[in-house]
Design a protein around this motif. Structure first.
Motif, mmCIF file in Angstrom:
data_model
loop_
_atom_site.group_PDB
_atom_site.id
_atom_site.type_symbol
_atom_site.label_atom_id
_atom_site.label_comp_id
_atom_site.label_asym_id
_atom_site.label_seq_id
_atom_site.Cartn_x
_atom_site.Cartn_y
_atom_site.Cartn_z
ATOM 1 N N MET A 1 -0.574 -6.467 -1.020
ATOM 2 C CA MET A 1 -0.435 -5.490 -2.109
ATOM 3 C C MET A 1 -0.660 -4.072 -1.612
ATOM 4 O O MET A 1 -0.076 -3.124 -2.140
ATOM 5 C CB MET A 1 -1.411 -5.819 -3.249
ATOM 6 C CG MET A 1 -1.156 -7.162 -3.936
ATOM 7 S SD MET A 1 0.538 -7.366 -4.554
ATOM 8 C CE MET A 1 0.580 -6.162 -5.873
ATOM 9 N N ALA A 2 -1.494 -3.906 -0.581
ATOM 10 C CA ALA A 2 -1.700 -2.565 -0.021
ATOM 11 C C ALA A 2 -0.394 -1.992 0.522
ATOM 12 O O ALA A 2 -0.157 -0.776 0.428
ATOM 13 C CB ALA A 2 -2.759 -2.612 1.079
ATOM 14 N N GLY A 3 0.466 -2.855 1.046
ATOM 15 C CA GLY A 3 1.738 -2.374 1.582
ATOM 16 C C GLY A 3 2.649 -1.772 0.536
ATOM 17 O O GLY A 3 3.488 -0.915 0.855
ATOM 18 N N THR A 4 2.490 -2.191 -0.714
ATOM 19 C CA THR A 4 3.389 -1.673 -1.750
ATOM 20 C C THR A 4 3.079 -0.227 -2.117
ATOM 21 O O THR A 4 3.943 0.471 -2.647
ATOM 22 C CB THR A 4 3.316 -2.544 -3.019
ATOM 23 O OG1 THR A 4 2.022 -2.402 -3.616
ATOM 24 C CG2 THR A 4 3.572 -4.004 -2.717
ATOM 25 N N THR A 5 1.847 0.237 -1.870
ATOM 26 C CA THR A 5 1.491 1.618 -2.219
ATOM 27 C C THR A 5 1.278 2.503 -0.985
ATOM 28 O O THR A 5 0.906 3.669 -1.136
ATOM 29 C CB THR A 5 0.214 1.636 -3.079
ATOM 30 O OG1 THR A 5 -0.811 0.857 -2.434
ATOM 31 C CG2 THR A 5 0.469 1.088 -4.464
ATOM 32 N N LEU A 6 1.506 1.991 0.209
ATOM 33 C CA LEU A 6 1.363 2.810 1.414
ATOM 34 C C LEU A 6 2.187 4.103 1.357
ATOM 35 O O LEU A 6 1.715 5.151 1.809
ATOM 36 C CB LEU A 6 1.775 2.010 2.652
ATOM 37 C CG LEU A 6 0.724 1.142 3.342
ATOM 38 C CD1 LEU A 6 1.348 0.464 4.557
ATOM 39 C CD2 LEU A 6 -0.485 1.954 3.779
ATOM 40 N N ALA A 119 -8.853 -8.598 -8.535
ATOM 41 C CA ALA A 119 -9.454 -7.572 -7.677
ATOM 42 C C ALA A 119 -8.634 -7.393 -6.402
ATOM 43 O O ALA A 119 -8.490 -6.265 -5.902
ATOM 44 C CB ALA A 119 -10.891 -7.951 -7.327
ATOM 45 N N ALA A 120 -8.080 -8.480 -5.880
ATOM 46 C CA ALA A 120 -7.212 -8.370 -4.700
ATOM 47 C C ALA A 120 -5.952 -7.582 -5.040
ATOM 48 O O ALA A 120 -5.485 -6.751 -4.247
ATOM 49 C CB ALA A 120 -6.851 -9.759 -4.182
ATOM 50 N N ASN A 121 -5.394 -7.826 -6.230
ATOM 51 C CA ASN A 121 -4.227 -7.058 -6.683
ATOM 52 C C ASN A 121 -4.544 -5.575 -6.730
ATOM 53 O O ASN A 121 -3.894 -4.749 -6.094
ATOM 54 C CB ASN A 121 -3.796 -7.537 -8.072
ATOM 55 C CG ASN A 121 -2.670 -8.542 -8.031
ATOM 56 O OD1 ASN A 121 -1.536 -8.179 -7.790
ATOM 57 N ND2 ASN A 121 -2.994 -9.799 -8.245
#
Length: 374
Positions: A1-6, A119-121
């Protein structure tokens, strides 16, 4: 999910390098959400029959391909391709990973597992802009190093997935997709309406911060530090994670209307920051609005996953995320269109008024008619 907002803090650099408008920024961002919705509609229930692990591994492959597009980008086509692939990965993960975490935990720990999944999302979505903002500001490789780091994280996650047991008992090897549309089992419909409207409003706030906040901090507030822009976006997702933690203490029945009320208060602060051109008010609005979004989001997801039959859980959760991701995309494109006509500040004020009305309606409904079984 971090990759989607990088890419969030990097859109300004892309604008300078390629040359496109604020509306195009929101369209590039919304491409991701459109891909999420398309995958959820076409294959949101796929992991219910193919199994969680194969779907998660395929999502990791799409995420890696997205990072590759950003590493090779030389114009808008690869930016759009990267966002489409990233949305495909998130669409597969939203239902399959959430269902897998809940199923792996066992019946005695479902509440804790639901918190871990949400929380991971939200934590991942928040860490993306924080990571890329710091790397872009303080290293010589602002548009490449964040995505190399992401590829390393994807490889690590893939290794962990390979070691996980499969939680779907009766699986078929790559069955043909059976698109479900936005359908939920009859026993979930009473919970689904207020929960999905609250999620739409909360995700609209997240979309505003993810797509537009960096432009507001640089152009209106005069803050050009990318690490600061990333940290502002991180605040809203960090507060969302804290709100999800408190949902377990408050209880889902009360957390849904309370979360909507806190979300409205956060939107008031965001509107005030637009009027006063104040960074402290913007950060307070991010923290308050994110906390309200987290309260309502975890409550909604827990109620829906608890009411859904096991054989339809992945598909039902995916239908819920369809509505949520419509909230993160459609209003934000409206903000981008209004910004080209009226300017960023008036567009933001119209947006906050619209989302406040939605959140207030969902909170009032949930307070007056609590979901059955809450």
């Amino acid at each position: 999910m971090a990759g989607t907002t990088l890419p969030t803090p990097l859109y300004g650099r892309y604008q300078e390098q390629i040359g496109f408008s604020e509306l195009m920024v929101t369209v590039v961002f919304a491409t991701y959400a459109a891909a999420v919705i398309g995958v959820l509609l076409a294959a949101g229930n796929y992991s219910d029959t193919a199994g969680r692990r194969p779907v998660l591994l395929f999502a990791m492959a799409l995420s890696a391909a997205s990072a590759g597009c950003f590493l090779l980008q030389s114009g808008l086509p690869l930016l759009f391709a990267g966002r489409l692939l990233s949305g495909g990965a998130a669409g597969l993960l939203s239902g399959a990973a959430t269902a897998a975490v809940i199923e792996l935990a066992g019946p005695r720990h479902k509440a804790r597992a639901a918190f871990a999944a949400t929380a991971a999302n939200m934590g991942g979505l928040g860490c993306g802009p924080l990571l890329s903002g710091i790397v872009a500001q303080y290293t010589p490789w602002p548009l490449t190093l964040p995505f190399w780091i992401h590829l390393g994280l994807v490889a690590l996650a893939s290794g962990i997935i390979l070691m996980l047991p499969e939680t779907v008992a009766d699986t078929r090897r790559w069955p043909p997709p059976a698109p479900q549309g936005v359908r939920v089992p009859p026993e979930v419909k009473g919970v689904f309406a207020p929960a999905s409207v609250a999620a739409f409003a909360g995700f609209a706030l997240l979309g505003l911060f993810t797509a537009v906040a960096p432009s507001f901090t640089s152009r209106t507030l005069g803050v050009h530090n990318l690490a600061v822009s990333g940290a502002v976006v991180f605040c809203v997702f960090f507060a969302s994670t804290l709100g999800q933690y408190w949902t377990g203490r408050i209880g889902a029945r009360r957390a849904l209307p309370v979360g909507c009320g806190v979300l409205v208060a956060g939107l008031v602060l965001v509107a005030s920051s637009l009027i006063a051109e104040s960074m402290p008010l913007l950060v307070l609005g991010a923290l308050c609005g994110g906390g309200g979004q987290g309260l309502a989001f975890r409550a909604a997801l827990a109620l829906i996953s608890g009411a859904a039959p096991a054989r339809h859980r992945g598909g039902t959760i995916s239908a819920f995320f369809v509505v949520a991701y419509a909230g993160i995309s459609l209003p934000v494109v409206g903000v981008g269109a209004l910004a080209t006509w009226l300017g960023l500040r008036p567009a933001g004020l119209i947006f906050t008024a619209f989302v406040m009305l939605l959140a207030a309606c969902a909170g009032t409904y949930a307070a007056r008619r609590p979901p059955a079984g809450a």
